[in-house]
Design an enzyme around this catalytic site. Structure first.
Site, PDB file in Angstrom:
ATOM      1  N   GLU A   1      -6.652  -7.437  -1.081  1.00 37.73           N
ATOM      2  CA  GLU A   1      -7.242  -7.500   0.261  1.00 37.73           C
ATOM      3  C   GLU A   1      -8.719  -7.145   0.133  1.00 37.73           C
ATOM      4  O   GLU A   1      -9.056  -6.079  -0.360  1.00 37.73           O
ATOM      5  CB  GLU A   1      -6.553  -6.528   1.232  1.00 37.73           C
ATOM      6  CG  GLU A   1      -5.051  -6.758   1.375  1.00 37.73           C
ATOM      7  CD  GLU A   1      -4.381  -5.819   2.382  1.00 37.73           C
ATOM      8  OE1 GLU A   1      -5.105  -5.080   3.074  1.00 37.73           O
ATOM      9  OE2 GLU A   1      -3.143  -5.818   2.450  1.00 37.73           O
TER      10      GLU A   1
ATOM     11  N   GLU B   1       0.815  -1.231   0.000  1.00 36.54           N
ATOM     12  CA  GLU B   1       0.000   0.000   0.000  1.00 36.54           C
ATOM     13  C   GLU B   1       0.840   1.269   0.000  1.00 36.54           C
ATOM     14  O   GLU B   1       0.767   2.080   0.935  1.00 36.54           O
ATOM     15  CB  GLU B   1      -0.964   0.006   1.189  1.00 36.54           C
ATOM     16  CG  GLU B   1      -2.027  -1.074   1.097  1.00 36.54           C
ATOM     17  CD  GLU B   1      -2.955  -1.123   2.315  1.00 36.54           C
ATOM     18  OE1 GLU B   1      -2.665  -0.437   3.302  1.00 36.54           O
ATOM     19  OE2 GLU B   1      -3.949  -1.847   2.273  1.00 36.54           O
TER      20      GLU B   1
END
Lengths: 636, 636, 636
Positions: free
Chosen positions: C315, C144
Site C-alpha cells: 500500500e 496489517e
C-alpha cells in the site's frame, strides 16, 4: 420591555427564619425574579411517596409576598439516593463502560425508562401543587441538560433505545448498511439487534454510526424534556424555560427549545474562558477578569434564536466560581456589564447565581451576591445599580442585519471526523462570529432549518455538514452569502456526495481534495492573511488565490465559497469586503470594545482592561471615554 | 549519640556461601546495621503453614556473628501468590474499579479483614521466632505504606469498613448529612448503608465526603500497623520502626508513628527531584545529580517529629535508581553528603539501599553499594568515609528555633478542593520551608496537635485547614506567628465557618473572598515580590498592601496573616522581617548551600555544583571553600 | 527485474457495471497488479455457511481479463458480525480489561482458538475457490498484523495460552521462577496455573514477565499466520505475502516472514511522520509534505531482509490520508518519488492504496488515485509516469556494504525497561540508520539470528538485548564493528549477566554502571558532539573520552563499543571514521537528499523542498539540479 433582574435561591439551605429577610433584601436590591426548587427533591420527597410540600409552600409564600416572581424548577437533575436504590441501572455509563453514579448531580441516563417515569411523576406532583400558584410565574425543566458530558450514555438502556430509534429511521437493516457504508471493513449487520453503541472499538468507529448515535442521544434529551413540558402544559399557564449551559453541543438546543416558551442559559464568563476556550494563553491572561468579549454575546444570540426571540440569562456569574482551573475575581463592574450586555442582546431577564454563597458541599467556593456570612459581596451593589439604571428603559430586539448559521449536527459530524487535530465546529463558527463582531455588526444566529433568509443582508455559513433545508432558502435569497470551508461536503448520512460538494446555489465549484494543516504550516493568501488548520483545493472561478496558486475563494463577490479556515486577519478582510458588497457599514473596533444594536439603541461594552475614546472608534457615539468594564448606550 | 551506618540486604537473593563474605565486608566498611526479611514471605512460607525458618536463622546468625545488628522486617508488603489465591478479593481497586493485583508489591487492601489476619499471623510467627534473638536489634513493620498510591482503595471491603467508620464518627445519619451539607444537590442519605465511596461520580463528589474517606483510609493504615505493633510488643523489646516514603501524604504519619518507637524514611534524592518535585525544569537540570537541597532536610525534620526525636533513614540512595523518568548518577560525594545531612538533622542511623545491585526483576537497574558482580560501586567508599568520620562524633538534637506546622488532613482537604490548579498543600508548606532554610534557620516540624508552642521563637502556619488544638496553644503563645494563606478557612467538616476565617488569635481579620490565579497573573506587592496562584481579599489592619490596594498582610508585626501565596522573593523578605521581629539571626545563603545546627555543632552542606567560600556566607564558619557535594562541620 | 506497479481495489464497494471501466483504466495507467478481497468477508459469507463467491468470481474475471494480475487477500482482519455472535469472547482485551469489540477492524484475539479455526476455515474456502485461478498471482494473509496495537491481548484465552507457552519454554515452575528472579518481592509461583498476564499490577510488573509475554504474543501472531500459510500452500502455488505496517514492533516480522515468500509493507510517509516520529516539530514542519527522508528507506531495508530479498510495497500513500493528527497534501511528485525509492531499494512491486477514494465509512477522507467522483487525482498521473519510466528498466539488488542489526526482542525488552523516558529501541536504531544514510551508504538490515557477517564491510549493532547467535558470527568476522550502547547488557532472560556486559568479542570492556539523562543534560565528548539520553561508565581501553573523563568509546578502531547514545553530530563523526577504517567511501549529503545503490545503478532522491546541485554533493553524479520531490538515476 423593561430589563428585569433576579437571583437563584435555595431556601432549603437556610433557616426558615432567614427567608423573610432574604426576600426583603432581594426586593430592596431591585430584583424581581427568584428561581427555586431545582435541586430540592430529597427535601420534597425524602422517601418514596413521602411528600413534604409544606416548607416549599411557605418559601413560595414568603418570596411571593415580598413581591418576587418565582421560577419553579423541576428537581429532576438530582434524583435522591432512594430513587437510585429503586432503579440501580438508571445511571449513564461512560465510553469505557464505567458507571457514572450517585454522589454529585445529573446521575441519570436519558434512555432509562424507569427514571424517565420517575421524572415525569415528580414533575406532575410539583406542577399539581404549584401549577396555579399565583407567585409561580415561570417553570424551569431540570437543570443544564448535558452539563458534565451527560448527554451521551453507553448503558444497556441506551443501546436498546438506539436500536429502536434506528429501526424507526431506516425501516430495514439494508437501508442502514447502505447509509453507513457498512460494506467497508465487513461491518454489515443482519438485523438491528446486532448494532451496538460506537464505543470500545479497536480503532475509530464508523463516523456515520457515531453521528447517528449523537442524533439519537440528542433526541433522547428532547424526549425527556418534552415529557416534562407536556405535564406542565396540562397544569400551568406559566412559560416554560430550560437553562442551557455554555458551549454544550451534544444535543440540539433548537429542538429542545421547540417544546418550551423561553430559552435561557447560564453565563459564567470567567469559568468559560479558563475552561472552554480555544484562545491562546496570552488572550486568556488578558481577559482573565472579564471573560472573552464575544463568548457571552455568541450564546446570547444562540438562545435568542432557540427561544424564537424570548430568552433569559438564568444564572449569571457574580464573582469567582469554583470549577475552572483558575478562578479569579472579576474586574469591578463586570457583574453590571454582563447583565447589560445580555439586555443589549434582548434578554428579558438576568438572574444572578446565587443569592448567598453556600458554606458547604461542592460549590462552597462559588461566590454569590452575599457572602456566606450574609455580608454583601461586590456584585450585590452592581446588581442594584443595574436595577436602578434599567428602571425606565424599554428594549426590544428588532433583528440584526447578518445571519450566521449554527448547526448542532455539524458539530457532531466534525467531532466524529475532525480530519485535523484543530478542526472543531464551535471554534470555526466562533472565529467567524468574532470577526463579524470586530466589524461592529449585530448578528442573528440562524438554525439550518431556516427557510427564509430575506430578513438578512448577509448570510455566513461556515462548516455546515450538508445543505438540507437551507438549499432552497439560498436559491431564493438575493443577499450576500459567504460559505465554507467544508460546507456541504457531506450527505446527511455523512458520506461524500456525488457530485462532490459544495454544490452551492450560485457558485459553480467543486472541492477536489482537502488537507488539514499543522499549526506551523499556514497557507499564505494573495491579499493578506492565511488559511490555517484546513484548506481545500477547489475547482471554480477564483476570486483570490493562495500564494501556492490554488484558489482561496471561488464564486462571485456576492456569493462566495472559502477554500480554507481564514486566520483572524484574513477573516476580517474577507468579511469586511463582503459587508461592503452587502452595503453594510462596518467599524474596526479595538481590543475588547464591542457594539450591539437593539431597537433604536446602540450599546457599547468595554471588556478591555483599558479605557477607549468611544467617538474615535464608533461613529455617532457620545464623546468621552468608556472605562474598563463599563457600558454606554445611546439612541442611534 | 554516634551516627551509625547500615545497609539493606536480601540473603534470599544470593547463594548462602556468599553470606559470610558479604557480612565481613559490611563490617569492614564500617556498617553496623543490616535490614533483612521484609520481602521474603514466599521463602519463609512457600505454601500455607509450610514454614521454612532455617535459612533465615542461618542468615541472622551469619550477620550477627559478624557483629552486625539486624533490623527484621515483617514481610507483609509482598504477600505470596498463595495468599492471594486464598483471598481472591484482598486486592485494592482503583478509582475506576480496576483491580490492583498480584505481580509487583503492595497488592492488598488495608480494609480486607482476611488479609489483615494473615498479616498479623505471619507477624506473630516471625516475632515468635526472632523476638528474643539477640542479633535482632529493631523491627520494621511492612514496607513503605502508601507507596504506589496504595492507601486509597475503592474495594467492597473498603466500602463496608467506611460505613462502619462513619457510623462511629457521626452516630446517626442526620449528623453526617449536616456535616457534609448533603441537602446540596439532594445528596442526603437515609442510613449509612446508602453511602458509597466517592468515586465514579458524574462530576466532583462532595469534598466533605472525600475528606472523610481520606481520614478513614488513613485510619485503616494506622489500624493495620497497630495490629502488627501489638503483636510485636508482646514478643520483643526491640524498638519498632516503619520506613515511610518521601512525599507520601495519603495517611497521617504522625498517627502511625504514635504506635512505634522510631520513625524512618526512604531517601532517594535524585528520584524525588525528577519524579515528585514542583520546581521548574531549569532547577531540576541544575540539581539533577544532587537532588533538591531542601527536600531531604524537610523529610528529616518531619520524621524527627513523627518519631518524637528518634528517627532513621532506612533506605538511602547510593547511586542511580530505576524508577524516575531519568536516573542519572549522583555527583561523587553525594552518598556521603546525604548521610551527613541526615546526621546533622539528628538521625540515629542511615542504611544504604541496597548492599548489592540485584541482577534480576524490577529493580535490576537500581544501584547498590556493590555492583551485581560484587565489585565496589562508588558509594561503598563514600560509606566507609562516613563511617570513619563518624567514629568519634557525638550528635544530639536539642531543638530548633522555628516551628513549621505540617498537617496531613490539610493536604487531603486541599487536594479535594484545590480551587486553583497549582494549589497543593505540600508545595505551599515546602515553599515556606525553603525560604526559612535559605535564611540559614534550623526548623522543627510540628503537628497540628501541638499544645505548647513555647519552645519556639517563631511559628509558621501556611494553609492549615482549621485551627483545632492549635488555637489554644496560639492563644497562650508569645512568640512571632506567621499564618496563611487559607489557614483556618474551614471547619473540621470542611465547611466555611461563620464567622468566616481566619478567626486567628491576636489578629482581627476576615477573608472576604478568595481567588485563584493563573501563573501568568501574579499580584504585585508594595514592598517587593508577588502573590502567585492564590490571593485573598482580607478585611483587617494592613501591614502591607498589594499594588491593587488590597491588604497583602494583616495583623501586627508579631502576629500576621498572609493574604496570598508569596513568591520566593516575597517570602524571603516577609520571613526575614519576621525573624528580625523574633530576634532570630538569619543568613542569606547562596544557591545550594545549606546550614543545620545540631547541639553545639553547625553543619554546612553544599548541594551546588560549584564551590562556595564558607566564611563569606556564614558568619563564624571556618575559612576556606566548600567543594560541590562536600560537607563541613564545626563547633559554633 | 522490471519494477511493477499496482493498486488496491474493492469491487464490493462499487457497482459491478463500473468494474470493466476501472480495470481498463488501471491497465491504461500502466498498473499490472491489483489487490482485492481482504475486507470482503461479510459479502463472501453474509451468514455462516452461506457462501457467495459469484460476485468475486466475476470481479477476478473482469480484472484478469483486462490483463491485471490479482493479489487475493484472506479476509480475516475483519470478521463479520455473525462470527462475533458465534464467538462472543473472541475479542482482545486491553490492559484495563476493556473489550476491544466489533465496529472497526482487527477485532480478534490471536489466542482465541474458536476464531483461529474460523480464520483457517474461510482461508481454506477462499483458497479452494481461487487457489488455481490463473488470474490470482499472489496471496496476502490477513491485513496489517498488529495495526492499532492488536498484538497484545489481556483476554482469558491469552492467559490460558500463555501458561501453556510458559510450560513449554520452562518445563517446570522452578525454572521460570529462576529465569524471572521471582524471589524478588515474593513473586514466586507454585505452578503455571498461578501465572497471570502482566497487567493490572500495583506498580511495574517484572520485566522478564513482560518480555516473555511479548515473546508469547509474537509467537501467537506467527502461529496464526502459519495456519493460513499452511492451508494456502496446499491449494496454491502463488507466492504468499503479508503486508506489515510501519513502525509496528509488537511481533517478530522475521519469524512471520519465515512462513511466507514475499514481504511487503504499507508505506504512508506523511502519516508516519505526523503520527509515529520522534523528530522535533521543526523537522516535521519541514518535511510535512514529503515524509521523513529515511523512514521509508529504513522499512524498505527491513522488509528486504524479512522477505529474504523479495519484497513489495503493498500500500503506497497517493495523497492525504485520514488518520494522522494533520493530513496534508504531498508535494507534487512525491507519489512518483516514493515508488522510485522503493524500486531503488529492490522492491518488486509498488501498489497504490487505493484506486478510488471511498465516499463512505472510516476512510472516506483517505485519498486514492481517483477522486470519489472518478476524476483523476494527482497521483494517477504520477503513477503513469513511473510506469512509463520503468518500462525498460531492470533492477536487481546485489547487497549493501553495511549491515545494521535490528531485533524485535530488543524493542520489547527496552520497552519493558526503558530506564530513561527517551529510551526507545526503534529511535536508537533509526538514529544510527539516519547517520549512515547521510553518509551516502546503502544499508542491509540484518536480524540477530545472522550467522555469517562476511558479506559486509561494516556491522553496526546499537542496543541489542543480548548477543545470542551473533556472538559466534562476530568472533569469526574480520570487518569493522560498532556496537552499543546497551548492547548485550542482559541475558536472554533479561537479567544482568555475570560477568557483566558487553562481553563483546574483541573488546575487553565492562559497563560498570549506566545512567539515563534528562534531555537538557547531555554529556560533551572530547572530539565533538554529545551523548544524550543515555550514558554508561565503562572500564576498558578508551578511544575517546567524554569531557568528564569517562571513556566514550572503548575497544579498537575496528571494533568499538559506544558508551552512550550519540547525538547527530557525534554519530556522524563516529560512523564516518568507522567507514574510513572499513575503507568505505562516504558522502556528506545535504538535508533531504539521499542516495541508494542497486546493482549498477545509483539513485538520488530529493526529499527536500529545495533543489540541490547533484554533482556538488555526489561524486560522479550527472550535472544539473535535482528538483524538490524529484528522483534521478544513473549507472555508476
Amino acid at each position: 420591555m423593561k430589563p428585569q433582574l433576579g437571583v437563584c435561591y435555595y431556601p432549603e439551605h437556610w433557616p426558615e427564619a432567614q427567608w423573610p429577610d432574604d426576600a426583603a433584601r432581594m426586593v430592596e436590591t431591585g430584583l424581581e425574579w427568584v428561581r427555586i426548587g431545582e435541586f430540592a427533591w430529597s427535601r420534597l420527597e425524602p422517601n418514596e411517596g413521602d411528600l413534604r410540600w409544606e416548607w416549599l409552600d411557605r418559601a413560595v409564600e414568603v418570596l411571593g409576598a415580598a413581591g418576587l416572581k418565582v421560577v419553579m424548577g423541576t428537581p429532576t437533575a438530582t434524583p435522591p439516593r432512594w430513587v437510585c436504590e429503586k432503579h440501580p441501572d438508571m445511571f449513564a455509563l461512560d465510553a469505557n463502560g464505567h458507571v457514572r453514579g450517585f454522589g454529585s448531580r445529573r446521575h441519570y441516563c436519558f434512555s432509562h425508562e424507569g427514571y424517565c417515569a420517575e421524572a415525569v411523576r415528580i414533575t406532575r406532583l410539583t406542577a399539581e401543587r404549584y401549577g396555579r400558584n399565583p407567585h409561580i410565574a415561570a417553570w424551569q425543566t431540570d437543570n443544564e441538560y448535558g452539563c458534565h458530558d451527560t448527554v451521551i450514555s453507553y448503558s444497556d438502556a441506551a443501546c436498546t433505545a438506539f436500536r429502536i430509534w434506528l429501526e424507526q429511521r431506516y425501516g430495514n437493516i439494508g437501508a442502514l448498511n447502505d447509509a453507513w457504508g457498512n460494506v467497508f471493513w465487513s461491518m454489515e449487520y443482519r438485523h438491528f439487534g446486532e448494532v451496538f453503541l460506537p464505543n470500545l472499538t479497536v480503532t475509530e468507529p464508523n463516523p456515520s454510526h457515531v453521528l447517528d448515535f449523537q442524533r439519537f442521544s440528542s433526541d433522547q434529551v428532547v424526549q425527556f424534556n418534552r415529557a416534562q413540558a407536556e405535564v406542565l402544559r396540562e397544569l400551568t399557564d406559566a412559560p416554560l424555560i430550560h437553562n442551557y449551559m455554555g458551549r454544550t453541543l451534544e444535543f440540539d438546543h433548537f429542538k429542545v427549545g421547540d417544546d418550551l416558551d423561553v430559552a435561557s442559559w447560564d453565563s459564567y464568563p470567567l469559568g468559560f474562558l479558563e475552561d472552554r476556550s480555544d484562545q491562546p494563553e496570552a488572550f486568556k491572561q488578558q481577559f482573565a477578569r472579564q471573560g472573552d468579549p464575544d463568548f457571552q454575546a455568541f450564546h446570547h444570540d444562540i438562545y435568542r434564536a432557540v427561544g424564537k426571540g424570548r430568552w433569559w440569562v438564568m444564572e449569571q456569574q457574580p464573582g469567582p466560581v469554583n470549577w475552572a482551573p483558575h478562578n479569579p475575581d472579576p474586574l469591578p463592574g463586570m457583574a453590571r456589564l454582563w447583565a447589560w450586555e445580555a439586555f443589549a442582546h434582548g434578554a428579558e431577564a438576568v438572574l444572578y447565581f446565587r443569592w448567598r454563597q453556600a458554606p458547604m458541599a461542592q460549590e462552597q467556593m462559588h461566590s454569590g451576591l452575599l457572602r456566606p456570612d450574609s455580608v454583601a459581596a461586590p456584585a450585590l451593589g452592581e446588581a442594584a445599580q443595574v436595577a436602578a439604571e434599567a428602571a425606565h428603559l424599554d428594549l426590544a430586539d428588532t433583528g440584526a442585519p447578518v445571519a450566521l448559521v449554527f448547526d448542532y449536527e455539524s458539530a457532531w459530524a466534525w467531532n466524529a471526523q475532525p480530519q485535523g487535530a484543530e478542526f472543531d465546529y464551535f471554534r470555526l463558527v466562533f472565529d467567524f462570529y468574532k470577526a463579524l463582531r470586530k466589524l461592529g455588526l449585530s448578528i442573528d444566529i440562524v438554525p439550518p432549518s431556516c427557510t427564509d433568509l430575506s430578513p438578512w443582508q448577509m448570510v455566513v455559513i461556515p462548516g455546515l455538514l450538508h445543505w438540507g433545508a437551507l438549499k432552497s432558502a439560498l436559491e431564493a435569497y438575493e443577499g450576500v452569502v459567504v460559505a465554507g470551508p467544508r460546507t456541504a461536503s457531506k450527505t446527511a448520512d455523512m458520506q461524500i456526495p456525488i457530485p462532490m460538494g459544495p454544490n452551492m446555489p450560485g457558485v459553480d465549484a467543486t472541492v477536489a481534495r482537502v488537507e488539514s494543516l499543522r499549526p506551523d504550516m499556514p497557507i499564505m493568501l494573495d491579499q493578506g492573511g492565511t488559511f490555517q488548520f484546513w484548506r481545500e483545493v477547489v475547482e471554480g472561478r477564483s476570486l483570490e488565490d493562495a500564494r501556492d496558486g490554488h484558489p482561496a475563494r471561488v464564486g462571485t463577490a456576492r456569493r462566495q465559497y472559502l477554500a480554507g479556515w481564514p486566520d483572524e486577519r484574513a477573516l476580517h478582510r474577507i468579511l469586511a469586503d463582503a459587508c461592503d458588497e452587502a452595503s453594510l457599514p462596518t467599524l474596526d473596533l479595538p481590543e475588547g470594545l464591542r457594539v450591539r444594536d437593539i431597537g433604536a439603541w446602540r450599546f457599547a461594552i468595554n471588556y478591555a482592561n483599558r479605557a477607549w475614546k468611544l467617538s474615535k472608534h464608533i461613529e455617532g457615539a457620545p464623546s468621552g471615554r468608556i472605562a474598563p468594564a463599563d457600558v454606554s448606550w445611546w439612541l442611534k
